[in-house]
Design an enzyme around this catalytic site. Structure first.
Site, PDB file in Angstrom:
ATOM      1  N   ARG A  35       0.806  -1.232   0.000  1.00  0.00           N
ATOM      2  CA  ARG A  35       0.000   0.000   0.000  1.00  0.00           C
ATOM      3  C   ARG A  35       0.833   1.273   0.000  1.00  0.00           C
ATOM      4  NH1 ARG A  35      -2.507  -3.665   3.134  1.00  0.00           N
ATOM      5  NH2 ARG A  35      -4.146  -4.721   1.982  1.00  0.00           N
ATOM      6  N   ASP A  80     -14.670 -12.145  11.119  1.00  0.00           N
ATOM      7  CA  ASP A  80     -13.556 -11.541  10.387  1.00  0.00           C
ATOM      8  C   ASP A  80     -13.696 -10.029  10.278  1.00  0.00           C
ATOM      9  OD1 ASP A  80     -11.218 -11.369   8.963  1.00  0.00           O
ATOM     10  OD2 ASP A  80     -12.043 -12.128   7.088  1.00  0.00           O
TER      11      ASP A  80
END
Lengths: 579, 261
Positions: free
Chosen positions: A159, A330
């Site tokens: 990123r 999650d």
């Protein structure tokens, strides 16, 4: 977590690039350092000459809006720019100034930084590019080939980089931290942060705080034990480490039973924020492991799905707030902590705003971690509400019944924005999206998948196409009946959106706001939008033909304001037409 | 402790859902096997078949019983014949099952080895093909291998992309099985022209469709006065014209359509 494999790609690169790093300068690929360095000298003299990026400059990044010095632009991570050349009145005059085509393939989640006319950005798996921000022409390209042992759940992502002085810092898929000379793309040092054989990775952009480089580790689907660590930018020597899953003797360890903590997850894959006055750095922590079987790890599982506030000098935990205790869905809390100073019920308050993957929007007092507000922004049925301290009252759905929000969450890692002019917090949301969970017992094996079952996306008709982790091709045959996207403009004082703009497909688009009250964002459909930040009115759009899975950034070179956004496998940079 | 309790609750909830599913499917019982059949079949399979075919049905090369991949068999009758007579050359013995036992094993295979799943009956493809073109009138809207109209979805590869149970659902109750993307759309332009068709793709600002004249049409939503996505399938239920046995035959024919052109 994001789901699918990136391993094959990582391996592909590993076999393609020998030796482990190469610099490509002015079109010549050389492994001989001497030749490359000689060529680089000629290039450097043509580069825009700025002063080195000191900590003081990063601290005051908002005062030099022509640059984008860190992942989130400024330490408060508002992704708000005071540049105002592009306005609601002239935004329709935006035109593409240059396009940079990715050299590789796969969703491109990188976030560029811009320093005095030079853009630094990464592409898969661990390439760094220095590009003229005005023309898109490349000064140099550095390639690190991650170990073939690299394992990432959801693509060989990186990123972005951080900068301090004349040095760039990049985390790698195989758990290294590499310092790179910003002028010529040569590595200066390279340290191992975590063991790739245990499936640790680094996909986030590092954060510079004072004289330290701070990173976190990914691997939440492989039974890692996550951490955040700080390194000396000159040597790569570790300065401090915070264990996202506390071990015996550490505070919070009591929230685990038996040995579950050893493979408890708590990955850190999105860059945090920093409040210099409080000297606290804020980071979001990922899901516990195994992902979908909470029964296998009884307890709250601290500090998974939490925000932690750490002393920036020592890494010592000052406070934490857990969004989803004993998470079975999650719901990584890897969203970016957005800091602002608001008048909260009449009192000036340093707050932290957070639209969480679990479907709730939160406001916390960032000095103390005190819960101030929490409201659902999408359909939520895993919880019936939050108590006075912000702890969710969990309502697990029966087997076979869809849980909302679904696995990819009400929102996720893509950057939000806060405009101090409008007082609104902008983010991408997934509405009407649910998944059915199938928990199974998981056995930990080093470096292997440790997800504890699986999930299926709820569809209106059995077997119908469903939403993927990334976009599944150019035909939307799942439709908005499986979920739709929305740009939400949240009023932090009420926890209710002031306005929202829905999209037919879901969206992973990040947000950028400017002082001219423009909101730039995009989505999976490939449209790049400029909205009126006050009303949500669509002012301009263009079809870039590939999914936008990152936030736009803005900067200025020689008096021209640019807006860059990645769509599909290309970065597009826009500016106003001359006439 | 609490772990075990929660797991048991989960299992109990599973059972409730399975029961509910069984009740719902009982309404189309003629086209499919009962849950009792499937359950009995799972025991017979484990005792009699799993030794060679494996617990997941893929123990023999080229055969995946659970996913409906066979060497030669297509219909339920084919499978029953192979089970009853065996294939001596391939080393498969003959099994002397009672008729109800044979039905149970077929049911388990057709349910994809899922004791809580549904299993549909698969008839004879040749008869099904005749019904497709004739009495069933399927070919009046659907296209197969280059022949027929394009207004309804092309079925040339439908046997490769759909399971028997979803195909049966499409036949018996088309609206309940219609994929969202295939829904009929109706648009009225600002100039007053009405366009009807089947949706092919859509995004926030546009929609693409094939209209009732088989033209590919792309519309910008901002240019429309009305835009509506239909909720019901234009296809009549096959039960209106076909018997249960005939539906099983059509299903068998559809399963032979594997594309590959």
């Amino acid at each position: 977590m994001r789901y699918s494999t990136g391993l094959a790609e990582a391996r592909h690169y590993a076999s393609r690039h020998v030796p482990r790093w190469t610099s490509v300068v002015s079109g010549f690929s050389r492994t001989g350092a001497l030749i490359a360095a000689t060529l680089a000298i000629g290039t450097m003299t043509l580069m825009a000459q700025g002063s080195a990026v000191t900590y003081t400059r990063i601290l005051n990044a908002a005062a030099e809006p022509q640059n984008w010095l860190t992942y989130n632009g400024t330490y408060n991570s508002q992704r708000y720019s005071t540049l105002a050349q592009v306005t609601p009145a002239n935004v329709t005059r935006l035109e593409p100034k240059w396009v940079l085509q990715n050299q590789v393939f796969g969703a491109w989640q990188s976030n560029p930084i811009v320093v005095d006319g030079v853009m630094y950005l990464t592409e898969r798996p661990n390439d760094v590019m220095a590009v003229d921000a005005k023309t898109g022409r490349m000064f140099w390209l550095y390639r690190w080939t991650p170990s073939p042992d690299s394992r990432v759940c959801c693509g060989a992502n990186n990123r972005g980089v951080a900068i301090l002085g004349d040095t760039l810092f990049m985390g790698t898929l195989d758990g290294h931290l590499i310092a790179i000379d910003a002028k010529n793309g040569k590595p200066l040092w390279n340290v191992t942060v975590a063991d790739v054989k245990l499936a640790y990775s680094i996909t986030l952009a590092p954060l510079i705080i004072k004289d330290k480089v701070v990173v976190g580790v990914g691997g939440g689907e492989f039974g890692i034990r996550g951490f955040i660590a700080a390194f000396d930018p000159k040597t790569g020597k570790e300065a401090w480490r915070f264990n996202a899953v506390p071990g015996p003797g550490e505070k919070g360890h009591e929230s685990w039973q038996g040995d579950a903590w050893k493979s408890g997850g708590g990955s850190v894959w999105v860059t945090g924020s920093y409040d210099p006055a409080l000297n606290l750095t804020y980071w979001g922590i990922g899901n516990p492991g195994p992902d979908w079987n909470p029964f296998q790890r009884p307890g709250d599982n601290l500090y998974t799905d939490s925000v932690v506030a750490l002393d920036a000098d020592t890494g010592e935990l000052k406070w934490h707030f857990q969004f989803t205790p004993n998470d079975g869905y999650d719901y990584d809390s890897v969203q970016i902590p957005v800091l602002a100073d608001l008048t909260w019920k009449g009192t000036p308050t340093k707050v932290l705003m957070w639209a969480n993957r679990n479907g709730y929007f939160y406001v916390l007092d960032r000095a103390t971690g005190k819960f101030l507000l929490g409201e659902p922004f999408v359909k939520v049925n895993w919880s019936s509400g939050l108590d006075a301290n912000g702890r969710p009252i969990q309502t697990r759905q029966p087997a076979g019944i869809a849980t909302y929000p679904g696995n990819q969450g009400g929102t996720n890692w893509y950057p939000p924005s806060f405009s101090p002019r409008t007082g609104l917090f902008y983010f991408s949301a997934w509405e009407n999206y649910g998944t059915i969970y199938h928990p199974e017992d998981a056995t930990y094996q080093p470096g292997r998948n440790f997800s504890g079952g699986g999930f299926t996306v709820a569809t209106p008709v059995p077997g119908a196409p469903s939403i993927g982790i990334g976009r599944r091709g150019p035909i939307n045959n799942w439709t908005d009946e499986v979920g739709n996207g929305a740009v939400m403009a949240m009023d932090p004082h009420t926890g209710k959106p002031k306005w929202k703009v829905t999209q037919f497909d879901v969206t992973d688009g990040g947000m950028l706001t400017t002082a001219s009250d423009l909101l730039f964002t995009g989505g999976r459909e490939g449209y790049f939008h400029a909205l009126d930040a006050r009303t949500g009115a669509l002012l301009w759009k263009t079809n870039l033909g590939g999914q936008i899975v990152m936030a736009p950034v803005t900067f200025q070179v020689e008096g021209q304001q640019y807006v860059s956004v990645i769509a599909g496998s290309s970065m597009f940079t826009f500016g106003l037409r001359d006439n | 402790m609490s772990h075990l309790r929660v797991r048991l609750l989960t299992l109990a909830a599973c059972a409730v859902v399975a029961l509910a599913a069984t009740r719902a499917s009982a309404q189309v019982a003629d086209h499919q096997y009962t849950s009792a059949d499937i359950e009995a079949g799972s025991r017979l399979y484990a005792n009699q078949c799993a030794l060679c075919h494996g617990p997941n049905g893929d123990g023999i090369n080229g055969i995946d019983l659970r996913r409906g991949v066979f060497r030669r068999s297509v219909s339920d009758d084919d499978l029953a014949r192979v089970i009853s007579t065996g294939i001596a050359a391939a080393g498969m013995p003959s099994f002397r099952f009672q008729p109800v036992e044979l039905t149970a094993v077929l049911a388990f295979i057709r349910a994809g080895f899922d004791p809580s799943g549904t299993a549909v009956k698969v008839g004879t493809p040749g008869r099904g093909q005749a019904l497709f073109a004739g009495k069933g009138a399927c070919a009046s809207c659907h296209r197969v291998n280059g022949a027929g109209p394009r207004t309804a979805p092309d079925l040339s590869d439908i046997g490769a992309i759909r399971t028997p149970s979803t195909l049966q659902r499409s036949l018996v109750n088309p609206t309940s099985a219609m994929l969202p993307i295939n829904k009929p759309v109706r648009a009225v332009t600002k100039s007053g022209t009405t366009i009807r068709g089947r949706r092919l793709n859509e995004d926030t600002y546009t929609v693409q469709l094939i209209d009732d004249q088989e033209r590919l049409v792309s519309l910008i939503k901002a240019d429309l006065r009305e835009y509506e996505v239909g909720k019901t399938s234009p296809m009549p239920p096959a039960t209106a014209v076909l018997s249960s046995g005939e539906i099983a035959d059509v299903l068998a024919y559809l399963l032979t359509l594997k594309g590959g052109l």
